[in-house]
Design an enzyme around this catalytic site. Structure first.
Site, mmCIF file in Angstrom:
data_model
loop_
_atom_site.group_PDB
_atom_site.id
_atom_site.type_symbol
_atom_site.label_atom_id
_atom_site.label_comp_id
_atom_site.label_asym_id
_atom_site.label_seq_id
_atom_site.Cartn_x
_atom_site.Cartn_y
_atom_site.Cartn_z
ATOM 1 N N HIS A 84 0.701 -1.014 -0.064
ATOM 2 C CA HIS A 84 0.078 -0.051 0.082
ATOM 3 C C HIS A 84 1.042 1.081 -0.095
ATOM 4 C CE1 HIS A 84 0.531 0.874 4.342
ATOM 5 N NE2 HIS A 84 0.604 -0.626 4.465
ATOM 6 N N ASP A 86 -0.703 4.256 0.602
ATOM 7 C CA ASP A 86 -1.010 5.280 1.694
ATOM 8 C C ASP A 86 -0.385 5.235 3.061
ATOM 9 O OD1 ASP A 86 -2.409 2.747 1.754
ATOM 10 O OD2 ASP A 86 -4.117 3.938 3.199
ATOM 11 N N ASP A 117 6.315 1.602 7.098
ATOM 12 C CA ASP A 117 4.834 1.269 6.999
ATOM 13 C C ASP A 117 4.345 1.989 5.792
ATOM 14 O OD1 ASP A 117 2.537 -0.204 7.041
ATOM 15 O OD2 ASP A 117 2.173 0.682 8.961
ATOM 16 N N GLU A 151 -5.138 1.028 2.372
ATOM 17 C CA GLU A 151 -4.864 -0.075 3.605
ATOM 18 C C GLU A 151 -4.955 0.554 4.823
ATOM 19 O OE1 GLU A 151 -2.632 -2.796 6.351
ATOM 20 O OE2 GLU A 151 -2.524 -0.631 6.046
ATOM 21 N N GLU A 152 -4.582 1.699 5.087
ATOM 22 C CA GLU A 152 -4.620 2.324 6.197
ATOM 23 C C GLU A 152 -5.912 3.181 6.810
ATOM 24 O OE1 GLU A 152 -2.279 1.860 8.373
ATOM 25 O OE2 GLU A 152 -0.352 1.789 7.620
ATOM 26 N N GLU A 180 4.612 -6.062 4.217
ATOM 27 C CA GLU A 180 4.078 -5.398 5.326
ATOM 28 C C GLU A 180 5.550 -5.495 6.254
ATOM 29 O OE1 GLU A 180 1.989 -3.592 6.599
ATOM 30 O OE2 GLU A 180 0.243 -3.681 5.349
ATOM 31 N N HIS A 369 3.713 3.985 12.304
ATOM 32 C CA HIS A 369 2.804 4.961 13.027
ATOM 33 C C HIS A 369 3.174 5.810 14.200
ATOM 34 C CE1 HIS A 369 -0.913 2.286 11.485
ATOM 35 N NE2 HIS A 369 0.161 2.321 10.574
#
Length: 401
Positions: A84, A86, A117, A151-152, A180, A369
């Site tokens: 992903h 995003d 990530d 995805e997020e 991931e 994150h």
């Protein structure tokens, strides 16, 4: 809708995973914004000879999401690489020591939102695929990329629809590698061969509001809530399975909304989440929770129990030749064989597993994150080498996936 944008000229070598990661981090692709990330990847893959599509998916009440599908080759086997573009919001930008969208490298560490990530993992795998095809132009089989921008976020207009779209176009996959960040501390730590499911329940207990000095005229719902939650926690859901830890139930909120210390509340509410293993489906697990609550309540507690819809089911990619091939590539490049794990939260692998066997492997995820999210440059280059070695093995003439 299939959207195709003009591809910008490339100002860097896309076979360099560090340069590609920097370029991606500099795209502010906070869900649901595309932020230029998919346009950049479309340019990279188009310039390398991939057929690139940009489907945009919609749903009522949800923002439109741009996605990307790319493929090179026309024959099998087809190895899909998924990820992903995003990222989550940066949070307090003033708390960052580096520009969250700067891609700055300091002392061998690349900083930026999505660095681990998972723009770093995505960049390393794309760089490896480009280098592999450049060095092996006549290699058999096909490489495909499944890249989502959702995805997020709600994960409604992303991978689940991208997979269905690809299938409608006649695309089929033999195996998939999802990039991931799976490694806890080093690039040799862990491959994910499955994921636990997730089920969220809401429990409401009704009572009768009243004065604490006259309890016989009231009915305190907190006592009933304690009784029901204790029943849920009294006996383990299971003892785990061969590849999964025991399922765990965690109460995440407990509220009565009562601002007064001398008033018995009328209602108590709790929310719980269960991360469950392959002993259960969402349906069988919900039935077990309902049974426990019903038996604990008897005729004493008035309650309501509801479960949120979930698309997060437990699944396992059984260890076999493909899993071994990924582990072999990691061991060959790092000197250590990774463990096979099903820990952690959910991922888009839960959708991919309906189309082909999928395993997950990526960079170290310690700062995902977080403020000052970052990835070691050495980890990016290691992942590029590991992926390249995997491609060498997967498309070797003697290999029959």
């Amino acid at each position: 809708m299939d959207q195709q944008l003009d591809a910008p000229l490339l100002a860097f070598d896309p076979t360099d995973p560090v340069a590609l990661t920097q370029a991606l981090v500099r795209c502010p692709s906070v869900t649901p914004a595309e932020g230029g990330a998919l346009s950049l990847l479309a340019a990279v893959l188009t310039s390398a000879g991939y057929s690139v599509h940009r489907p945009v998916f919609s749903a009522d009440g949800m923002p439109d999401i741009e996605n990307l599908y790319a493929r090179i080759g026309t024959e099998g086997p087809v190895l899909a690489i998924a990820g992903h573009s995003d990222v989550v919001p940066v949070g307090d930008a003033e708390a960052w020591t580096r520009d969250p969208f700067g891609g700055e490298i300091v002392d061998g560490v690349l900083y930026g939102r999505g660095a681990c990530d998972m723009k770093g993992g995505l960049a390393a795998m794309i760089s490896a695929a480009l280098r592999f095809r450049r060095d092996n132009p006549q290699a058999p089989g096909s490489i495909a990329f499944l890249i989502t921008g959702d995805e997020e976020g709600p994960a409604i207009n992303g991978t689940v629809k991208l997979l269905a779209w690809a299938q409608s176009q006649g695309e089929r996959f033999d195996h998939c590698l999802l990039g991931e960040p799976t490694n806890p501390a080093s690039m040799s730590d862990m491959i994910k061969i499955g994921r636990r499911g997730s089920l969220t329940g809401k429990l409401t207990v009704d009572g009768k509001q009243g004065h604490v000095g006259y309890p016989h005229l009231a009915d305190n719902p907190i006592r009933g809530m304690v009784r029901l939650l204790a029943a849920l926690d009294a006996t383990p859901l299971d003892g785990g399975t061969t590849h999964f830890d025991p399922s765990n139930l965690e109460v995440t909120t407990l509220d009565v909304g009562n601002p007064s210390s001398n008033v018995v509340p009328a209602q108590a509410k709790a929310v719980f989440n269960i991360r469950f293993n392959d002993s259960w489906t969402p349906e069988t697990l919900a039935a077990e929770i309902e049974r426990r609550v019903r038996e604990a309540a008897g005729n004493l507690v008035r309650y309501e129990l509801a479960f949120q819809p979930t698309n997060a089911v437990a699944f396992l990619t059984e260890p076999g030749p493909f899993v071994a091939m990924v582990a072999d590539a990691v061991e060959a490049e790092t000197g250590k064989r990774p463990v096979l794990s099903t820990t952690g939260g959910t991922s888009d692998a839960r959708f991919i597993k309906n189309y082909c066997p999928v395993v997950e492997f990526g960079v170290v995820g310690q700062t995902m994150h977080q403020i000052d999210e970052r990835v070691a440059v050495a980890d990016l280059t290691a992942l590029e080498r590991i992926t390249h070695r995997l491609l060498d093995s997967y498309f070797a003439p003697q290999h029959k996936p």
